[in-house]
Scaffold this motif. Sequence first.
Motif, PDB file in Angstrom:
ATOM      1  N   VAL A  14     -19.046   7.009  -9.052  1.00  6.04           N
ATOM      2  CA  VAL A  14     -17.872   7.038  -8.450  1.00  6.04           C
ATOM      3  C   VAL A  14     -17.564   6.375  -7.046  1.00  6.04           C
ATOM      4  CG1 VAL A  14     -15.929   8.648  -7.602  1.00  6.04           C
ATOM      5  CG2 VAL A  14     -17.319   9.134  -9.336  1.00  6.04           C
ATOM      6  N   ARG A  15     -16.920   5.420  -7.182  1.00  4.57           N
ATOM      7  CA  ARG A  15     -16.967   4.579  -5.784  1.00  4.57           C
ATOM      8  C   ARG A  15     -15.566   4.923  -4.926  1.00  4.57           C
ATOM      9  NH1 ARG A  15     -17.093  -1.786  -4.235  1.00  4.57           N
ATOM     10  NH2 ARG A  15     -16.026  -1.932  -6.188  1.00  4.57           N
ATOM     11  N   VAL A  16     -15.432   5.194  -3.719  1.00 10.28           N
ATOM     12  CA  VAL A  16     -14.570   5.517  -2.957  1.00 10.28           C
ATOM     13  C   VAL A  16     -14.135   4.202  -2.594  1.00 10.28           C
ATOM     14  CG1 VAL A  16     -13.305   6.449  -0.953  1.00 10.28           C
ATOM     15  CG2 VAL A  16     -15.245   7.732  -2.250  1.00 10.28           C
ATOM     16  N   LEU A  17     -12.527   3.772  -2.998  1.00  9.58           N
ATOM     17  CA  LEU A  17     -12.044   2.576  -2.591  1.00  9.58           C
ATOM     18  C   LEU A  17     -10.997   2.676  -1.525  1.00  9.58           C
ATOM     19  CD1 LEU A  17     -11.280   1.324  -6.401  1.00  9.58           C
ATOM     20  CD2 LEU A  17     -13.289   0.591  -4.972  1.00  9.58           C
ATOM     21  N   LEU A  18     -10.269   3.544  -1.513  1.00  8.15           N
ATOM     22  CA  LEU A  18      -9.362   3.720  -0.450  1.00  8.15           C
ATOM     23  C   LEU A  18      -8.992   5.008  -0.165  1.00  8.15           C
ATOM     24  CD1 LEU A  18      -7.111   2.509   1.220  1.00  8.15           C
ATOM     25  CD2 LEU A  18      -5.644   2.521  -0.860  1.00  8.15           C
ATOM     26  N   ASP A  19      -8.809   5.485   1.105  1.00 10.10           N
ATOM     27  CA  ASP A  19      -8.243   6.779   1.418  1.00 10.10           C
ATOM     28  C   ASP A  19      -6.817   6.692   2.261  1.00 10.10           C
ATOM     29  OD1 ASP A  19      -7.495   9.259   2.328  1.00 10.10           O
ATOM     30  OD2 ASP A  19      -9.540   9.878   3.122  1.00 10.10           O
ATOM     31  N   PRO A  20      -5.894   6.625   1.358  1.00 11.13           N
ATOM     32  CA  PRO A  20      -4.572   6.426   2.190  1.00 11.13           C
ATOM     33  C   PRO A  20      -4.217   7.227   3.402  1.00 11.13           C
ATOM     34  CG  PRO A  20      -4.231   6.609   0.059  1.00 11.13           C
ATOM     35  CD  PRO A  20      -5.568   7.195   0.130  1.00 11.13           C
ATOM     36  N   SER A  21      -4.914   8.176   3.721  1.00 10.16           N
ATOM     37  CA  SER A  21      -4.698   8.871   4.820  1.00 10.16           C
ATOM     38  C   SER A  21      -5.146   8.112   6.163  1.00 10.16           C
ATOM     39  CB  SER A  21      -5.266  10.295   4.888  1.00 10.16           C
ATOM     40  OG  SER A  21      -6.650  10.225   4.855  1.00 10.16           O
ATOM     41  N   LEU A  47      -7.555  -2.666   3.597  1.00  9.09           N
ATOM     42  CA  LEU A  47      -8.919  -2.815   3.975  1.00  9.09           C
ATOM     43  C   LEU A  47      -9.362  -2.439   5.411  1.00  9.09           C
ATOM     44  CD1 LEU A  47     -10.194  -5.635   1.847  1.00  9.09           C
ATOM     45  CD2 LEU A  47     -10.324  -3.218   1.161  1.00  9.09           C
ATOM     46  N   ARG A  48      -8.120  -2.528   6.177  1.00  9.82           N
ATOM     47  CA  ARG A  48      -8.310  -2.396   7.500  1.00  9.82           C
ATOM     48  C   ARG A  48      -7.679  -0.674   7.992  1.00  9.82           C
ATOM     49  NH1 ARG A  48      -5.604  -7.254   7.271  1.00  9.82           N
ATOM     50  NH2 ARG A  48      -3.525  -6.412   7.883  1.00  9.82           N
ATOM     51  N   GLU A  49      -8.358  -0.036   8.388  1.00 10.01           N
ATOM     52  CA  GLU A  49      -8.340   1.495   8.404  1.00 10.01           C
ATOM     53  C   GLU A  49      -7.369   1.527   9.956  1.00 10.01           C
ATOM     54  OE1 GLU A  49     -11.262   4.240   8.268  1.00 10.01           O
ATOM     55  OE2 GLU A  49     -11.637   3.972   6.343  1.00 10.01           O
ATOM     56  N   GLU A  50      -6.492   2.301   9.882  1.00  8.73           N
ATOM     57  CA  GLU A  50      -5.488   2.458  11.198  1.00  8.73           C
ATOM     58  C   GLU A  50      -6.301   3.400  12.206  1.00  8.73           C
ATOM     59  OE1 GLU A  50      -1.202   4.091  11.697  1.00  8.73           O
ATOM     60  OE2 GLU A  50      -2.618   5.749  11.250  1.00  8.73           O
ATOM     61  N   VAL A 108     -14.679  10.042   4.132  1.00  8.73           N
ATOM     62  CA  VAL A 108     -15.838   9.418   3.639  1.00  8.73           C
ATOM     63  C   VAL A 108     -15.403   7.791   3.738  1.00  8.73           C
ATOM     64  CG1 VAL A 108     -16.975   8.903   1.544  1.00  8.73           C
ATOM     65  CG2 VAL A 108     -16.289  11.029   2.143  1.00  8.73           C
ATOM     66  N   ALA A 109     -16.178   6.966   3.988  1.00  2.55           N
ATOM     67  CA  ALA A 109     -15.867   5.587   4.222  1.00  2.55           C
ATOM     68  C   ALA A 109     -15.654   4.931   2.830  1.00  2.55           C
ATOM     69  CB  ALA A 109     -16.887   4.842   4.729  1.00  2.55           C
ATOM     70  N   PRO A 110     -14.543   3.842   2.977  1.00  2.00           N
ATOM     71  CA  PRO A 110     -14.392   3.061   1.576  1.00  2.00           C
ATOM     72  C   PRO A 110     -15.906   2.592   1.273  1.00  2.00           C
ATOM     73  CG  PRO A 110     -12.682   2.694   3.107  1.00  2.00           C
ATOM     74  CD  PRO A 110     -13.742   3.592   3.973  1.00  2.00           C
ATOM     75  N   GLY A 111     -16.122   2.472  -0.101  1.00  2.00           N
ATOM     76  CA  GLY A 111     -17.439   1.846  -0.511  1.00  2.00           C
ATOM     77  C   GLY A 111     -18.468   3.068  -0.848  1.00  2.00           C
ATOM     78  N   SER A 112     -18.210   4.199  -0.278  1.00  4.64           N
ATOM     79  CA  SER A 112     -19.057   5.206  -0.699  1.00  4.64           C
ATOM     80  C   SER A 112     -19.274   5.447  -1.996  1.00  4.64           C
ATOM     81  CB  SER A 112     -18.740   6.473   0.431  1.00  4.64           C
ATOM     82  OG  SER A 112     -18.872   6.303   1.689  1.00  4.64           O
ATOM     83  N   ALA A 125      -5.061   4.803   6.117  1.00  8.93           N
ATOM     84  CA  ALA A 125      -4.467   3.202   6.134  1.00  8.93           C
ATOM     85  C   ALA A 125      -3.531   3.293   7.079  1.00  8.93           C
ATOM     86  CB  ALA A 125      -3.822   2.981   4.758  1.00  8.93           C
ATOM     87  N   GLU A 126      -2.812   2.270   7.339  1.00  5.04           N
ATOM     88  CA  GLU A 126      -1.670   1.771   8.309  1.00  5.04           C
ATOM     89  C   GLU A 126      -0.678   2.641   8.026  1.00  5.04           C
ATOM     90  OE1 GLU A 126       0.511  -1.915   6.580  1.00  5.04           O
ATOM     91  OE2 GLU A 126      -1.009  -2.512   8.371  1.00  5.04           O
TER      92      GLU A 126
END
Length: 204
Positions: free
Chosen positions: A25-32, A199-202, A5-9, A34-35
């Motif tokens: 509920v706003r999704v802010l970050l999915d570490p999986s 904020l930059r996805e890998e 799910v994209a951040p901001g969803s 992330a860089e």
Amino acid sequence: MRRSVAPGSLLALPLTSAEADRAEVRVLLDPSHAERSAQKNLRIFGDGVLVEVRYRGQSLIPGMWADPRILQIPVEGHESVRAADLRLPAVILGSGAHAQLAWGETRWPMALDSALAIPQSCRPGVHSAAQLRRLALVALGRRDEVALTLWQDPAMDVPWHDVRLVPHAAAWFSAAQVPVGMRYADAADWQGFPVERLLREEHR
């Protein structure tokens, strides 16, 4: 399989059976996504996704690790995530002289008394959708609407899994010598973990 799910969803979380009584509920970050360095630094928080919870425009929970199964809730909108929105929780790792305050990616030595008991709510953990619902009701002052009697007790240490939100939070931050009034973004930048990179996805 874990849903992406994209951040901001924006996800709608029912609080009661009333149609309009829903938290956002706003999704802010999915570490999986992330860089790699961020994935490693945030691994102590388990497999969770960072979310915030709001109710009719009111912020209830400004950054909490949720069980990734919450991503199964249908997406009902989107709101861009800014660096200032990434208010990562803080927890305590270890004990005694080896204790650390882990505030997002940053680490702050604490050197606590070995006899000091650390509440479970100050340790790393993620929250299920059911727990988010209860926590939202408590934050709204509607503790009596939680079905579990234990949660209705005003003296209960609600398990936020975030040092910022437990009783005497300032004392934990003081023990870690975190400068008074410091925001997470400033702390992360100071220790070399600028939040903008989250904020930059890998790209895989």
